[in-house]
Design a protein around this motif. Structure first.
Motif, short mmCIF file in Angstrom:
data_model
loop_
_atom_site.label_atom_id
_atom_site.label_comp_id
_atom_site.label_asym_id
_atom_site.label_seq_id
_atom_site.Cartn_x
_atom_site.Cartn_y
_atom_site.Cartn_z
N UNK A 299 17.88 -20.33 7.18
CA UNK A 299 19.01 -20.89 7.94
C UNK A 299 19.62 -22.07 7.21
N UNK A 300 20.94 -22.23 7.34
CA UNK A 300 21.60 -23.39 6.75
C UNK A 300 21.16 -23.63 5.33
N UNK A 301 21.30 -22.61 4.50
CA UNK A 301 20.69 -22.62 3.17
C UNK A 301 21.18 -23.78 2.30
N UNK A 302 22.38 -24.31 2.59
CA UNK A 302 22.88 -25.41 1.76
C UNK A 302 22.05 -26.68 1.93
N UNK A 303 21.21 -26.74 2.96
CA UNK A 303 20.35 -27.90 3.15
C UNK A 303 19.03 -27.78 2.40
N UNK A 304 18.72 -26.57 1.90
CA UNK A 304 17.52 -26.38 1.10
C UNK A 304 17.80 -26.70 -0.37
N UNK A 305 16.76 -26.69 -1.16
CA UNK A 305 16.91 -26.97 -2.58
C UNK A 305 17.52 -25.80 -3.35
N UNK A 306 17.61 -24.68 -2.68
CA UNK A 306 18.22 -23.52 -3.31
C UNK A 306 18.40 -22.40 -2.31
N UNK A 307 19.21 -21.40 -2.68
CA UNK A 307 19.39 -20.20 -1.87
C UNK A 307 18.32 -19.21 -2.32
N UNK A 308 17.28 -19.10 -1.54
CA UNK A 308 16.10 -18.32 -1.95
C UNK A 308 16.13 -16.88 -1.44
N UNK A 309 16.81 -16.64 -0.31
CA UNK A 309 16.71 -15.33 0.34
C UNK A 309 17.94 -14.46 0.06
N UNK A 310 18.51 -14.60 -1.14
CA UNK A 310 19.62 -13.75 -1.57
C UNK A 310 19.20 -13.04 -2.86
N UNK A 311 19.75 -13.45 -4.01
CA UNK A 311 19.45 -12.76 -5.26
C UNK A 311 17.97 -12.87 -5.64
N UNK A 312 17.37 -14.03 -5.42
CA UNK A 312 15.95 -14.19 -5.77
C UNK A 312 15.08 -13.24 -4.96
N UNK A 313 15.40 -13.09 -3.69
CA UNK A 313 14.64 -12.17 -2.85
C UNK A 313 14.90 -10.72 -3.26
N UNK A 314 16.13 -10.41 -3.58
CA UNK A 314 16.47 -9.05 -4.01
C UNK A 314 15.76 -8.69 -5.30
#
Length: 743
Positions: A299-314
């Motif tokens: 949730x609210x991925x911009x508050x994390x250190x990175x977007x983990x559940x998009x390309x990295x997850x794929x």
């Protein structure tokens, strides 16, 4: 309609659905059930099979659809400014998720939407009603308003137990007891989800302080957790069937709660068999490995250190069948929630008219039922409407009533009547500002006593307040303790010299009444000097009217404390708040000094939270759990316990109609002190009337968690009726056989 079933006197959600004032043109529906969710799960599995590989990370991450000056965030055209947005999949008819805070109403988000909503009283006030029906009604109301504004997910259901009264979010949560908290949050969730929207239950788990909230590591045994905080969540899930769980910022056993295999996989999904999806708290995801550890949505991925559940997850799913299976399961869980709530069939379009006047009555009735009368020496209350002069002092009582700060902040149309910045600059400073609802206690008191001379002083100058108090028959002193997400309070004294203000006014006027607007417990060095004390908490959109109704006797106070008021912090398991000596708290929760790990030892009290700790230590509280006075009197008698069923009679022995909160406690097990609330019922009685009460005791409240099983030993179990956790009346002892069972 009141019915007797399950673990206590419950309320029929189906019957109440027709009673609750609808917040939109949509008809309130029966909330999702276990059967509904099972069918939705099967449908979700079929949809996952139809998904293309590139579609499988669409539902697994989202943004905050607001311009918060935090970087290049593209806000979709169909988003509603609020907490979160997760894109849908048009090809498969999967709608976007549009999320808003929180348990107390549709969040004001600092006025960015340029609208208002109905503010329920604080969670702890709602719990002080001890009334599942009132929680259901409030949930149905705020769920309807969320839907009317175009949201289909409400980030509600706060149920963390109060392990430390200094916690800045105590006001959002419910109580210190797992049965009371679980039953009430379940009712609220049923109400919310009756609107074809998803509710969370949060923050999973052991989220007990705001100091160092993103890096405090909670130490607690599995048994202690299962018998306390996790039991509250389990009962809440059983009763409410929430379609989402929001995990917490803190760490548990060294692992982030949002990347915690034990909490998310073993307990929630395996042991409890829960089928919904786990969303992260905002900025709580440490990395892509959180998916394997049980997190379903970032949730609210911009508050994390990175977007983990998009390309990295794929990429992980392409390279490893285990990750591919996990990704499918993540999608299936999100889809299960969507289908079970009926979001795809009954979309929240927004723009619907809200009957704010009708909804204000829901908030007002909640406040009336949850205000607690703590002291009433000489029957100074209720006030006479023929009073000649009343001095109202302090608390911004001329303009409004206080609300708690942070993401749960709700304000009506036009925003706060008073808004006081806490500190700092920028958007986060605005989020934790001190705000007051537009409901003036002064105006409400004046309306109740039209013949009286009612005067007001703000209390900044004690000399001025004392002079005005001397001139009046009665002095009503309003005092406030502001609490907020992101910060804990350093101690339990009233801030800004308000203790001294009360003492001075009480010395000047023998009929001094104190009205507390607090987020939780406070100490009261002035208590012997005042005639009456009313705990009004944060009383919501119509708090001023509710307070006046109690003061003048139109409402007979029937609230009971859902949390213990300690006499001092020395009585607490941790007299010094963990980390308060070296951490400078901030809203983001990032460490500003010292190590990046802070340890909080919950094994000190274990499962003996709140009144249980006081019973174990043999301590007397300032005001115990379950305490509350009335303008009438009640008697509970005839206690009989057979197996797991308790029966007794409650009688109104006074001259006024009113509600009693009947309380049943386990007191000892085989001679060992083991105090547990095992049943409760709020009973409405006319003067002189009696009613029978039947409670079914949840066996988990009599048991220990050992070696993966609930276990209760053979022996003697003693029970007592209680006016509160310390004032115990009629007692009964029974013999029960040994028993062990799985979750």
């Amino acid at each position: 309609m009141r019915i007797s079933m399950g673990k206590m006197v419950l309320w029929s959600g189906a019957a109440l659905g027709a009673m609750v004032l609808a917040a939109s043109t949509a008809q309130a529906q029966e909330a999702p059930t276990a059967a509904t969710i099972k069918a939705a799960d099967a449908r979700a599995a079929a949809t996952v099979k139809a998904m293309k590989p590139e579609e499988k990370t669409i539902l697994t991450h989202g943004i905050m659809p607001m311009d918060l000056g935090m970087g290049n965030v593209v806000i979709p055209k169909d988003a509603v400014p609020g907490a979160g947005y997760i894109a849908g999949i048009d090809r498969l008819g999967v709608p976007a998720l549009k999320e808003t805070d929180a348990s107390l109403g549709v969040s004001y988000v600092m006025g960015l939407r340029k609208d208002g909503a109905t503010a329920l009283p604080s969670g702890v006030l709602q719990a002080a009603t001890w009334n599942p029906e009132i929680l259901y009604n409030g949930g149905a109301m705020i769920g309807g308003e969320a839907r009317a504004k175009g949201f289909n997910v409400l980030l509600a259901g706060g149920v963390n137990l109060m392990r430390d009264p200094r916690n800045g979010r105590t006001f959002e949560y419910l109580s210190e007891d797992p049965l009371l908290s679980g039953m009430l949050v379940g009712a609220a969730i049923r109400g919310i989800q009756s609107n074809h929207i998803i509710s969370t239950i949060k923050h999973f788990a052991l989220n007990g302080q705001e100091t160092g909230r993103k890096y405090v590591d909670i130490k607690i045994s599995e048994a202690a957790a299962k018998e306390s905080d996790l039991l509250a969540f389990k009962i809440g899930i059983e009763q409410g069937q929430p379609l989402s769980v929001m995990c917490a910022y803190n760490r548990v056993g060294g692992q982030n709660a949002c990347s915690n295999d034990f909490l998310l996989n073993k307990v929630l999904k395996k042991d409890w068999g829960w089928k919904g999806f786990v969303m992260s708290d905002w900025g709580a995801v440490p990395g892509v490995e959180a998916a394997i550890n049980g997190l379903d949505q970032q949730s609210g991925a911009e508050l994390d250190k990175g977007l983990f559940f998009a390309d990295k997850l794929a990429d992980k799913a392409k390279a490893d069948p285990k990750w591919a299976a996990r990704l499918d399961n993540m999608n299936q869980r999100v889809l299960t929630a969507i289908y079970a709530a009926g979001i795809d069939k009954f979309p929240a379009k927004g723009g619907e008219k809200i009957d704010f006047a009708a909804h204000a009555k829901v908030a007002e009735e909640t406040a009336k039922q949850g205000i607690v009368l703590l002291k009433n020496e000489g029957g100074v209350l209720p006030l006479m409407k023929t009073a000649k002069s009343i001095a109202v002092i302090g608390g911004y009582a001329d303009g409004g009533v206080l609300s708690g700060g942070g993401s749960s902040q709700v304000q009506g149309e036009g925003g706060a009547v008073y808004s006081i910045p806490l500190s700092g600059t920028g958007v986060w400073a605005g989020l934790i500002g001190q705000n007051y609802h537009r409901s003036s206690p002064l105006k409400a008191i004046t309306a109740q006593a039209p013949q009286a001379k009612v005067t007001y002083r703000d209390g900044r100058y004690i000399t001025d307040a004392v002079e005005k108090a001397k001139q009046a028959e009665v002095a009503v002193v309003f005092v406030t303790q502001f609490t907020t997400e992101g910060l804990d309070v350093p101690d339990l004294h009233l801030p800004q010299g308000q203790d001294e203000l009360i003492a001075a006014v009480a010395a000047a006027n023998p009929n001094t009444i104190v009205v507390l607007e607090t987020g939780g417990p406070v100490v009261m060095p002035w208590l012997p000097k005042v005639k009456a004390v009313v705990e009004a908490w944060y009383p919501g959109a119509r708090g001023g009217e509710a307070i006046a109704s109690v003061l003048f006797g139109d409402t007979n106070p029937s609230g009971r404390l859902p949390i213990t008021f300690p006499a001092s912090t020395d009585q607490l398991p941790r007299p010094k708040l963990d980390g308060s000596d070296w951490v400078e708290p901030n809203f983001a929760g990032d460490p500003t000094s010292g190590s990046d790990i802070l340890h909080a030892d919950y094994d000190i009290e274990g499962s003996d939270v709140g009144y249980r700790w006081f019973a174990r230590k043999g301590q007397k509280a300032l005001f115990p759990f379950g305490y509350g006075l009335s303008y009438t009197s009640f008697q509970s008698s005839g206690l009989s316990v057979k197996g797991l069923t308790a029966t007794f009679t409650v009688k109104n022995t006074g001259q006024r109609d009113g509600d009693e909160v009947a309380q049943l406690y386990l007191t000892t097990r085989n001679g060992e002190v083991k105090q547990r609330l095992v049943g409760f019922a709020r009973v409405s009685l006319k003067a002189g009337e009696s009613k029978p009460v039947s409670l079914t005791i949840d066996p988990r409240l009599l048991a220990d968690w050992k070696n993966g099983l609930w276990t209760s030993p053979k022996g003697t179990y003693s029970f007592a009726l209680g006016k509160d956790a310390e004032t115990l009346g009629e007692k009964v002892s029974i013999t029960l056989p040994a028993k062990s069972w799985k979750e």
